[in-house]
Scaffold this motif. Structure first.
Motif, PDB file in Angstrom:
ATOM      1  N   GLY A  89     -12.116 -71.868  77.218  1.00  0.00           N
ATOM      2  CA  GLY A  89     -11.518 -72.913  76.399  1.00  0.00           C
ATOM      3  C   GLY A  89     -10.928 -72.359  75.124  1.00  0.00           C
ATOM      4  O   GLY A  89     -11.133 -71.209  74.764  1.00  0.00           O
ATOM      5  N   ILE A  90     -10.176 -73.201  74.472  1.00  0.00           N
ATOM      6  CA  ILE A  90      -9.600 -72.888  73.166  1.00  0.00           C
ATOM      7  C   ILE A  90     -10.451 -73.626  72.144  1.00  0.00           C
ATOM      8  O   ILE A  90     -10.683 -74.833  72.267  1.00  0.00           O
ATOM      9  CB  ILE A  90      -8.146 -73.362  73.088  1.00  0.00           C
ATOM     10  N   TYR A  91     -10.947 -72.907  71.152  1.00  0.00           N
ATOM     11  CA  TYR A  91     -11.733 -73.505  70.085  1.00  0.00           C
ATOM     12  C   TYR A  91     -10.898 -73.497  68.815  1.00  0.00           C
ATOM     13  O   TYR A  91     -10.427 -72.443  68.390  1.00  0.00           O
ATOM     14  CB  TYR A  91     -13.043 -72.745  69.866  1.00  0.00           C
ATOM     15  N   LEU A  92     -10.695 -74.675  68.253  1.00  0.00           N
ATOM     16  CA  LEU A  92      -9.961 -74.806  67.005  1.00  0.00           C
ATOM     17  C   LEU A  92     -10.949 -75.163  65.909  1.00  0.00           C
ATOM     18  O   LEU A  92     -11.827 -76.010  66.094  1.00  0.00           O
ATOM     19  CB  LEU A  92      -8.896 -75.896  67.120  1.00  0.00           C
ATOM     20  N   HIS A  93     -10.806 -74.500  64.781  1.00  0.00           N
ATOM     21  CA  HIS A  93     -11.634 -74.757  63.614  1.00  0.00           C
ATOM     22  C   HIS A  93     -10.695 -75.311  62.548  1.00  0.00           C
ATOM     23  O   HIS A  93      -9.706 -74.675  62.195  1.00  0.00           O
ATOM     24  CB  HIS A  93     -12.291 -73.447  63.145  1.00  0.00           C
ATOM     25  N   MET A  94     -10.987 -76.517  62.058  1.00  0.00           N
ATOM     26  CA  MET A  94     -10.095 -77.207  61.125  1.00  0.00           C
ATOM     27  C   MET A  94     -10.836 -77.653  59.879  1.00  0.00           C
ATOM     28  O   MET A  94     -11.981 -78.088  59.967  1.00  0.00           O
ATOM     29  CB  MET A  94      -9.535 -78.490  61.761  1.00  0.00           C
ATOM     30  N   LEU A  95     -10.168 -77.565  58.753  1.00  0.00           N
ATOM     31  CA  LEU A  95     -10.645 -78.152  57.514  1.00  0.00           C
ATOM     32  C   LEU A  95      -9.592 -79.181  57.122  1.00  0.00           C
ATOM     33  O   LEU A  95      -8.434 -78.825  56.874  1.00  0.00           O
ATOM     34  CB  LEU A  95     -10.827 -77.094  56.423  1.00  0.00           C
ATOM     35  N   LEU A  96      -9.989 -80.472  57.114  1.00  0.00           N
ATOM     36  CA  LEU A  96      -9.033 -81.561  56.968  1.00  0.00           C
ATOM     37  C   LEU A  96      -9.385 -82.497  55.823  1.00  0.00           C
ATOM     38  O   LEU A  96     -10.553 -82.641  55.463  1.00  0.00           O
ATOM     39  CB  LEU A  96      -8.976 -82.383  58.267  1.00  0.00           C
ATOM     40  N   GLN A  97      -8.355 -83.155  55.302  1.00  0.00           N
ATOM     41  CA  GLN A  97      -8.521 -84.152  54.251  1.00  0.00           C
ATOM     42  C   GLN A  97      -9.313 -85.335  54.793  1.00  0.00           C
ATOM     43  O   GLN A  97      -9.061 -85.815  55.896  1.00  0.00           O
ATOM     44  CB  GLN A  97      -7.143 -84.621  53.790  1.00  0.00           C
ATOM     45  N   LEU A 134      -2.278 -67.918  70.922  1.00  0.00           N
ATOM     46  CA  LEU A 134      -2.891 -68.985  70.139  1.00  0.00           C
ATOM     47  C   LEU A 134      -2.645 -68.757  68.652  1.00  0.00           C
ATOM     48  O   LEU A 134      -2.285 -69.689  67.924  1.00  0.00           O
ATOM     49  CB  LEU A 134      -4.389 -69.070  70.434  1.00  0.00           C
ATOM     50  N   ALA A 135      -2.806 -67.544  68.182  1.00  0.00           N
ATOM     51  CA  ALA A 135      -2.567 -67.222  66.767  1.00  0.00           C
ATOM     52  C   ALA A 135      -1.125 -67.532  66.383  1.00  0.00           C
ATOM     53  O   ALA A 135      -0.861 -68.070  65.299  1.00  0.00           O
ATOM     54  CB  ALA A 135      -2.906 -65.764  66.494  1.00  0.00           C
TER      55      ALA A 135
END
Length: 186
Positions: free
Chosen positions: A128-136, A85-86
């Protein structure tokens, strides 16, 4: 009162740090108003903080420039270990362009979303796969979690059914007085 809410959530996305502007004809005590409103809120919704904003201040929607999300995805065949994942995320963030189709007033258009992805991290837990996002997030062009997942599927050749099962908008962020776009709204 006049009430206007911050940026709308798409259907199916939960909000955990949302904002609203309220304008009253008379001066009110913010704390007392919060207590009264909380007595009327539906179960599960709570106003956590109120602050008085000077008349003439920009609207809440005008101030917000970023949104932080947590997304749970089912396991993908080629991405089931933390190290994999990384690597997938690193490879994705190294792309100079991430083109996705977005609906606009003029129809479907290709848009490069790479500049609107400020951070993307992932971890594996609870099957599960947890994605952490910072988005516009602003009127001139927002990037959605769905855009990021589309871009990952297209550019990394992930399976077409690899997508979000649970999307949470954790918080909204504004631009602070120094111009840094990382401060939390009041």
């Amino acid at each position: 009162p006049k009430i206007s809410f911050g940026p709308a959530l798409a259907v199916g996305i939960s909000g955990y740090g949302e904002y609203a502007d309220m304008e009253f004809s008379d001066k009110i005590d913010p704390r007392e108003t919060m207590e009264i409103l909380n007595l009327q809120m539906p179960l599960g919704l709570t106003i956590l903080k109120t602050v008085e904003i000077p008349v003439g201040s920009p609207s809440i929607t005008a101030l917000i420039v970023k949104a932080e999300y947590e997304i749970r995805c089912p396991f993908a065949e080629n991405c089931c270990r933390e190290e994999d994942l990384a690597q997938v995320i690193k490879k994705f963030l190294c792309l100079e362009q991430i083109m996705v189709e977005k609906r606009t007033k003029k129809g479907m258009r290709l848009k490069n979303i790479r500049r609107g992805i400020y951070s993307l991290k992932g971890k594996i837990k609870d099957n599960g796969i947890y994605l952490h996002m910072l988005l516009q997030l602003n009127p001139s062009g927002s990037v959605t979690p769905d855009d990021v997942l589309k871009g990952m599927r297209k550019n990394l050749y992930l399976p077409g059914d690899w997508g979000a099962k649970d999307i949470k908008r954790i918080r909204l962020l504004s631009e602070d007085s120094s111009g840094s776009k990382t401060s939390m709204l009041p």
